[in-house]
Design a protein around this motif. Structure first.
Motif, PDB file in Angstrom:
ATOM      1  N   ALA A   1      45.356 -25.298  28.051  1.00  0.00           N
ATOM      2  CA  ALA A   1      43.913 -25.224  27.815  1.00  0.00           C
ATOM      3  C   ALA A   1      43.628 -25.120  26.316  1.00  0.00           C
ATOM      4  CB  ALA A   1      43.314 -24.044  28.562  1.00  0.00           C
ATOM      5  N   HIS A   2      44.446 -24.340  25.600  1.00  0.00           N
ATOM      6  CA  HIS A   2      44.290 -24.288  24.141  1.00  0.00           C
ATOM      7  C   HIS A   2      44.531 -25.665  23.522  1.00  0.00           C
ATOM      8  CE1 HIS A   2      43.665 -20.021  23.583  1.00  0.00           C
ATOM      9  NE2 HIS A   2      44.716 -19.731  24.343  1.00  0.00           N
ATOM     10  N   VAL A   3      45.539 -26.373  24.044  1.00  0.00           N
ATOM     11  CA  VAL A   3      45.841 -27.703  23.512  1.00  0.00           C
ATOM     12  C   VAL A   3      44.657 -28.651  23.732  1.00  0.00           C
ATOM     13  CG1 VAL A   3      47.342 -29.714  23.744  1.00  0.00           C
ATOM     14  CG2 VAL A   3      48.327 -27.417  23.789  1.00  0.00           C
ATOM     15  N   LEU A   4      44.079 -28.626  24.930  1.00  0.00           N
ATOM     16  CA  LEU A   4      42.947 -29.504  25.205  1.00  0.00           C
ATOM     17  C   LEU A   4      41.757 -29.170  24.311  1.00  0.00           C
ATOM     18  CD1 LEU A   4      41.588 -31.730  26.757  1.00  0.00           C
ATOM     19  CD2 LEU A   4      41.066 -30.102  28.583  1.00  0.00           C
ATOM     20  N   LEU A   5      41.478 -27.875  24.125  1.00  0.00           N
ATOM     21  CA  LEU A   5      40.380 -27.494  23.236  1.00  0.00           C
ATOM     22  C   LEU A   5      40.661 -27.924  21.798  1.00  0.00           C
ATOM     23  CD1 LEU A   5      39.522 -23.982  24.702  1.00  0.00           C
ATOM     24  CD2 LEU A   5      38.037 -25.989  24.698  1.00  0.00           C
ATOM     25  N   ALA A   6      41.911 -27.869  21.393  1.00  0.00           N
ATOM     26  CA  ALA A   6      42.270 -28.348  20.055  1.00  0.00           C
ATOM     27  C   ALA A   6      42.023 -29.847  19.946  1.00  0.00           C
ATOM     28  CB  ALA A   6      43.729 -28.029  19.763  1.00  0.00           C
ATOM     29  N   GLU A   7      42.364 -30.594  20.988  1.00  0.00           N
ATOM     30  CA  GLU A   7      42.132 -32.041  20.957  1.00  0.00           C
ATOM     31  C   GLU A   7      40.639 -32.357  20.922  1.00  0.00           C
ATOM     32  OE1 GLU A   7      44.470 -34.124  23.956  1.00  0.00           O
ATOM     33  OE2 GLU A   7      45.869 -34.423  22.298  1.00  0.00           O
ATOM     34  N   LEU A   8      39.854 -31.617  21.681  1.00  0.00           N
ATOM     35  CA  LEU A   8      38.407 -31.833  21.655  1.00  0.00           C
ATOM     36  C   LEU A   8      37.842 -31.517  20.276  1.00  0.00           C
ATOM     37  CD1 LEU A   8      37.542 -30.337  25.149  1.00  0.00           C
ATOM     38  CD2 LEU A   8      37.355 -32.740  24.495  1.00  0.00           C
ATOM     39  N   ALA A   9      38.379 -30.488  19.630  1.00  0.00           N
ATOM     40  CA  ALA A   9      37.939 -30.166  18.274  1.00  0.00           C
ATOM     41  C   ALA A   9      38.315 -31.292  17.312  1.00  0.00           C
ATOM     42  CB  ALA A   9      38.547 -28.846  17.821  1.00  0.00           C
ATOM     43  N   LEU A  10      39.514 -31.852  17.490  1.00  0.00           N
ATOM     44  CA  LEU A  10      39.915 -32.968  16.632  1.00  0.00           C
ATOM     45  C   LEU A  10      39.014 -34.171  16.828  1.00  0.00           C
ATOM     46  CD1 LEU A  10      43.824 -33.180  16.525  1.00  0.00           C
ATOM     47  CD2 LEU A  10      42.239 -32.635  14.681  1.00  0.00           C
ATOM     48  N   ASP A  11      38.563 -34.396  18.059  1.00  0.00           N
ATOM     49  CA  ASP A  11      37.637 -35.504  18.307  1.00  0.00           C
ATOM     50  C   ASP A  11      36.402 -35.388  17.421  1.00  0.00           C
ATOM     51  OD1 ASP A  11      39.282 -36.586  20.208  1.00  0.00           O
ATOM     52  OD2 ASP A  11      38.169 -35.799  21.927  1.00  0.00           O
ATOM     53  N   ASP A  12      35.965 -34.145  17.185  1.00  0.00           N
ATOM     54  CA  ASP A  12      34.782 -33.899  16.356  1.00  0.00           C
ATOM     55  C   ASP A  12      35.152 -33.623  14.900  1.00  0.00           C
ATOM     56  OD1 ASP A  12      33.166 -34.169  18.578  1.00  0.00           O
ATOM     57  OD2 ASP A  12      33.188 -32.024  19.043  1.00  0.00           O
ATOM     58  N   ARG A  13      36.445 -33.768  14.573  1.00  0.00           N
ATOM     59  CA  ARG A  13      36.942 -33.523  13.216  1.00  0.00           C
ATOM     60  C   ARG A  13      36.689 -32.086  12.775  1.00  0.00           C
ATOM     61  NH1 ARG A  13      36.765 -39.320  10.026  1.00  0.00           N
ATOM     62  NH2 ARG A  13      37.169 -40.568  11.865  1.00  0.00           N
ATOM     63  N   ARG A  14      36.774 -31.183  13.730  1.00  0.00           N
ATOM     64  CA  ARG A  14      36.684 -29.754  13.426  1.00  0.00           C
ATOM     65  C   ARG A  14      38.117 -29.235  13.289  1.00  0.00           C
ATOM     66  NH1 ARG A  14      35.227 -27.172  17.599  1.00  0.00           N
ATOM     67  NH2 ARG A  14      34.995 -28.844  19.130  1.00  0.00           N
ATOM     68  N   TYR A  15      38.683 -29.481  12.116  1.00  0.00           N
ATOM     69  CA  TYR A  15      40.105 -29.199  11.926  1.00  0.00           C
ATOM     70  C   TYR A  15      40.422 -27.708  12.028  1.00  0.00           C
ATOM     71  CZ  TYR A  15      40.097 -33.991  10.201  1.00  0.00           C
ATOM     72  OH  TYR A  15      39.941 -35.351  10.077  1.00  0.00           O
ATOM     73  N   ALA A  16      39.563 -26.872  11.483  1.00  0.00           N
ATOM     74  CA  ALA A  16      39.829 -25.436  11.527  1.00  0.00           C
ATOM     75  C   ALA A  16      39.874 -24.939  12.972  1.00  0.00           C
ATOM     76  CB  ALA A  16      38.767 -24.679  10.730  1.00  0.00           C
ATOM     77  N   ASP A  17      38.941 -25.407  13.799  1.00  0.00           N
ATOM     78  CA  ASP A  17      38.939 -25.008  15.210  1.00  0.00           C
ATOM     79  C   ASP A  17      40.191 -25.521  15.912  1.00  0.00           C
ATOM     80  OD1 ASP A  17      36.526 -23.782  14.842  1.00  0.00           O
ATOM     81  OD2 ASP A  17      35.332 -25.379  15.755  1.00  0.00           O
ATOM     82  N   ALA A  18      40.581 -26.757  15.596  1.00  0.00           N
ATOM     83  CA  ALA A  18      41.789 -27.314  16.219  1.00  0.00           C
ATOM     84  C   ALA A  18      43.009 -26.485  15.835  1.00  0.00           C
ATOM     85  CB  ALA A  18      41.972 -28.767  15.780  1.00  0.00           C
ATOM     86  N   ARG A  19      43.103 -26.135  14.558  1.00  0.00           N
ATOM     87  CA  ARG A  19      44.227 -25.306  14.108  1.00  0.00           C
ATOM     88  C   ARG A  19      44.257 -23.978  14.841  1.00  0.00           C
ATOM     89  NH1 ARG A  19      42.873 -26.625   9.028  1.00  0.00           N
ATOM     90  NH2 ARG A  19      41.894 -24.600   8.701  1.00  0.00           N
ATOM     91  N   ALA A  20      43.083 -23.365  14.983  1.00  0.00           N
ATOM     92  CA  ALA A  20      43.020 -22.044  15.625  1.00  0.00           C
ATOM     93  C   ALA A  20      43.496 -22.111  17.077  1.00  0.00           C
ATOM     94  CB  ALA A  20      41.590 -21.504  15.548  1.00  0.00           C
ATOM     95  N   HIS A  21      43.062 -23.127  17.801  1.00  0.00           N
ATOM     96  CA  HIS A  21      43.482 -23.236  19.205  1.00  0.00           C
ATOM     97  C   HIS A  21      44.982 -23.494  19.308  1.00  0.00           C
ATOM     98  CE1 HIS A  21      39.760 -22.831  21.379  1.00  0.00           C
ATOM     99  NE2 HIS A  21      39.150 -23.684  20.572  1.00  0.00           N
ATOM    100  N   VAL A  22      45.508 -24.343  18.429  1.00  0.00           N
ATOM    101  CA  VAL A  22      46.949 -24.614  18.470  1.00  0.00           C
ATOM    102  C   VAL A  22      47.729 -23.347  18.156  1.00  0.00           C
ATOM    103  CG1 VAL A  22      48.818 -25.834  17.305  1.00  0.00           C
ATOM    104  CG2 VAL A  22      46.775 -27.072  17.981  1.00  0.00           C
ATOM    105  N   GLU A  23      47.271 -22.607  17.165  1.00  0.00           N
ATOM    106  CA  GLU A  23      47.985 -21.377  16.802  1.00  0.00           C
ATOM    107  C   GLU A  23      47.975 -20.379  17.954  1.00  0.00           C
ATOM    108  OE1 GLU A  23      45.998 -20.246  13.252  1.00  0.00           O
ATOM    109  OE2 GLU A  23      46.940 -21.827  12.042  1.00  0.00           O
TER     110      GLU A  23
END
Length: 856
Positions: free
Chosen positions: A247-269
């Protein structure tokens, strides 16, 4: 292509299914447990039930404590202990637990989990042996749980149709079972049947509302079509089970879709804190690092992943996919090739590599990869569509010349090349001079008479109704004039727009933000011709009046908002115009190169413009106010006026009371014209035109005033108004033909030529317009122009071939080319042996007379 669906059998279609699949490790693979779903209610004294409840909420330590009292060789305990170990990334320990469970129950959950984990770790050969044992153990079993396990085994072996049949039978044996719905839905997702996947996973989430993995599966099904809903479902899953790494991975991918890199990093971490060896999380971590130019971090993530699974080419596929989404297709293809080299059987990697190669212009390479991908996965709709499209392109006519490769449909190859080539060359010459840059080529330009072919060439699926063209850096695709109703758009403006993208993309190493590349392209349209790039100017003025223009800080986001995207195009072009006016063309070039270094908006503004977005906004607002203050006021409705009356006379009265309100003036003018009150129509429409002189279209003030003038017998004024209207309308086919008709009646050759030139440009497949323009040219002494348009008239399908050939022959005689003229007139006589004009012209050619034949 084949489709995995609920009904029996398979079909071949050109579909519209979409999907998105992230890597789920075996801990997230749904299998049917003998006691039902993890987290289901059971007697409190039952340690298995208590462990399931703990697993369901991600309480891994609590689950282990409940299982401590059981024999580790117990199949039920072994499977759950394996899940805990796998969840933490302790894969060797997980394998040991699963092997103990599989030994106790060869057809049970542990055996399936063992096979799944072995596949994830790149040990497919070992997994096949385990799955064969599962199938042998369950052979002939027809109870619901056994059917579901047999289906899962078949799916893991790649026997997808058999898996589908078995899931169907399992669902019939256990109607509404959420575990079966989840597993079946994942099969649909994997095999590109999005609608059926969504149906199954919605049903699972409804029937198991407290089960985190049900909501995660639903989120995955929604990700490609409704990202906000997908985000909500994934967040719900984490609320139920905070340890659900996928679920964290999917949220990170959705953040990347919107180019929200900080959010993507946070979910991956967060995901990697739970399982530092989760391959899906490592793939997204590598993607974020690559996009942020942290290559050492990217390499570290790749190294970690490949130490876990040396065949995990998927990590390169995921990074390549993300790089491609940023329009860096050459880079993406090189990265994806790394994935294919590690895992040649990865159909999705080969399919995406094929798409990336198409976007670089390497259609031969794309064909090879897509053929291989389709052989591996005959269920992929996009791959099927792209292969069909490549088959279509094989039949196109190719013209290679002067740094271009043009491809035209055979039905259009006699008309479009002579129009497209000169315009493309003019655009490149102009843009090369302005941007001091010669683009890498050749530039591939493909024009499609079927819009769905353009959509498939661009995105792999039919649709994209609002799009007219696309540019990928060295590849330009666009609708031909016949892809839309006549006069619906200007293919010429579209081509110029897309060629401008070639410069902004290449100058920025494909890193220019969308607001700037689109803004430059629309701005360059307007620079090229006054009538281009203004389709949304009225919409912008209306937004200005209502205070709903787009803040510059969020303008890039507006390009992914269907409600704002049209406004965003025009507003971005004004931003570019303001930047050039305030800082110069050199500053724009500096910005493009700065983006190419990987800088973001803030850094680019600071370095190249010595400003920030707040100051830029203030300057832009002042620029807009200078240009549009009068229009802004004109679109502001007077206080107390909400609904306009239906009665024309009342509307006219209201217009007299509020002479500065454009909506009232134009509504009153239209109503008065419809009612036959020409004086009132003229009065109100003239006020409307003075208020908003850039309004365009068949129902805009100028065009309506031309109608008024025509009805009043003021033909010269109507001609003048229609001629002016073409300066504000990028297409204007109806207006152009009206202008031509009135000008012909008035004997106004200049306006007639203007109308006909626009008509044949916007709709080049009208033989009558070409013939009329050719005759005008011939009469005016422009024999070469006449020859060109008589040829185009014939290519466009002139109904009278004998007459058309004779027209062409007359023009050829005027150029001095009597030999070609003779061939054309003989061709005319083959069609109509008694055609007197052709006979007379042939005689004149043979006798050497300077005169042609008489015109009928």
């Amino acid at each position: 292509m084949q489709i995995i669906g609920r009904t029996r059998g398979s079909v071949r279609v050109r579909g519209t299914f979409t999907h998105r699949v992230i890597t789920w490790m075996a801990a997230c693979l749904l299998v049917v447990a003998t006691r039902g779903l993890a987290g289901a209610q059971a007697p409190a004294a039952d340690p298995i039930a208590l462990a399931d409840a703990a697993l369901g909420r991600g309480a891994l330590e609590a689950a282990v404590m409940q299982l401590a009292s059981l024999d580790a060789t117990d199949a039920a305990a072994a499977w759950r202990l394996g899940r805990v170990a796998e969840w933490r990334g302790q894969y060797d320990e997980a394998l040991a637990h699963y092997r103990r469970g599989a030994a106790a129950a060869p057809g049970g959950e542990s055996a399936l989990a063992l096979a799944s984990l072995l596949i994830d770790l790149g040990r497919r050969e070992q997994a096949v042996a385990v799955l064969e044992a599962v199938e042998a153990s369950l052979d002939g079993a027809l109870d619901g749980p056994s059917l579901a396990r047999r289906a899962t085994a078949a799916r893991l072996r790649g026997q997808f149709e058999q898996a589908n049949e078995l899931f169907r039978d399992a669902a019939a044996a256990m109607p509404g079972d959420p575990a079966i719905d989840m597993a079946w839905g994942r099969l649909f997702l994997e095999k590109h049947n999005g609608p059926e996947a969504l149906k199954s996973l919605q049903q699972a989430a409804t029937n198991a509302p407290e089960h985190a993995e049900a909501h995660l599966g639903l989120a995955e099904a929604l990700a490609g079509q409704n990202p906000p809903a997908a985000m909500a479902s994934a967040t719900r899953a984490l609320g139920l089970n905070p340890s659900l790494v996928a679920a964290h991975v999917l949220l990170a991918e959705l953040a990347l879709d919107d180019r929200r890199y900080a959010d993507a990093r946070a979910h991956v971490e967060r995901g990697l804190a739970i399982n530092p060896r989760h391959l899906g999380a490592l793939a997204v971590q590598a993607s974020v690092a690559y996009l942020e130019n942290r290559r050492a971090d990217h390499d570290a993530a790749v190294t970690t992943a490949l130490a876990i699974n040396p065949r995990f080419g998927e990590i390169h596929r995921v990074v390549g996919e993300r790089v491609a989404q940023h329009y860096r297709f050459d880079e993406a293809a090189a990265i994806t090739r790394l994935g294919v080299a590690l895992d040649p059987e990865n159909a999705r990697a080969r399919a995406e590599l094929g798409m990336q190669l198409m976007r670089t212009g390497d259609e031969a390479g794309a064909q090879r990869e897509l053929d291989t991908a389709f052989g591996l996965d005959p269920y992929d709709t996009v791959t099927y569509n792209l292969l069909a499209l490549l088959d279509t392109l094989q039949k196109f006519t190719t013209v290679e010349r002067d740094g271009f490769v043009f491809k035209f449909h055979g039905d259009e190859a006699a008309v479009m090349p002579s129009l497209v080539e000169p315009l493309a060359k003019a655009a490149v010459a102009s843009l090369t001079e302005r941007y001091r840059f010669t683009p890498n080529g050749p530039i591939l330009v493909e024009m499609f008479p079927q819009h769905d072919d353009f959509a498939v060439r661009t995105a792999g699926l039919p649709g994209m109704i609002g799009a007219l063209g696309a540019c990928f850096g060295r590849v330009v695709t666009l609708d031909s004039p016949r892809a839309r109703p006549p006069g619906a758009f200007s293919w010429a403006a579209t081509l110029w727009h897309e060629l401008a993208h070639v410069y902004t993309l290449q100058l920025s190493n494909q890193r220019v933000p969308r607001w700037l590349t689109e803004g430059v392209s629309v701005y360059e349209e307007r620079r090229a011709r006054a009538s281009w790039g203004r389709e949304s100017e009225v919409e912008f003025a209306r937004a200005l009046a209502s205070g709903s223009t787009i803040p510059l800080a969020t303008i890039n986001d507006a390009f992914t908002n269907p409600r704002l995207i049209t406004l965003a195009y025009f507003q971005a072009s004004l931003v570019v115009e303001h930047l050039i006016e305030a800082h110069g063309q050199a500053a724009l070039l500096g910005m493009l190169k700065a983006y190419g270094e990987g800088l973001d908006d803030r850094a680019v503004f600071a370095r190249e413009l010595k400003t920030d977005v707040v100051t830029l906004q203030a300057g832009f607002d002042a620029f807009v106010e200078r240009r549009y203050a009068r229009a802004r006021q004109a679109f502001t409705m007077p206080a107390g006026v909400e609904d306009l009356p239906d009665d024309p006379a009342e509307l006219v009265t209201l217009a007299e009371q509020h002479p500065g309100a454009y909506p009232i003036q134009v509504a009153a003018g239209r109503a008065a014209l419809g009612a036959g009150d020409l004086a009132a129509a003229q009065r109100t429409l003239e006020r409307a035109l003075a208020l908003v002189p850039f309004a365009s279209g068949e129902t805009a003030p100028r065009e309506l005033l031309a109608t008024v003038a025509e009805k009043q017998g003021r033909r010269d004024q109507a001609i003048a108004l229609l001629s002016e209207a073409l300066e504000h309308d990028h297409a204007g086919l109806v207006t152009a033909r009206r202008l031509a008709t009135l000008s012909r009646e008035a004997g106004d050759r200049t306006s007639l030529e203007k109308g006909l030139r626009r008509a044949v440009e916007v709709h080049p497949f009208d033989a009558g317009d070409h013939s009329a323009l050719a005759r005008l040219f011939l009469e005016g002494g422009n024999a070469a122009g006449a020859v060109s348009h008589f040829r185009l008239a014939m290519a466009a399908g002139a109904s009278d071939e004998a007459g058309a050939r004779t027209d062409l022959a007359e023009a050829l005689v005027a150029t001095g080319d009597r030999a070609t003229a003779k061939r054309e007139v003989l061709g005319a006589l083959e069609h109509a042996p008694r055609y007197e004009r052709a006979q007379e012209l042939l005689l004149a050619i043979v006798e050497g007379s300077p005169r042609g034949g008489r015109r009928d």
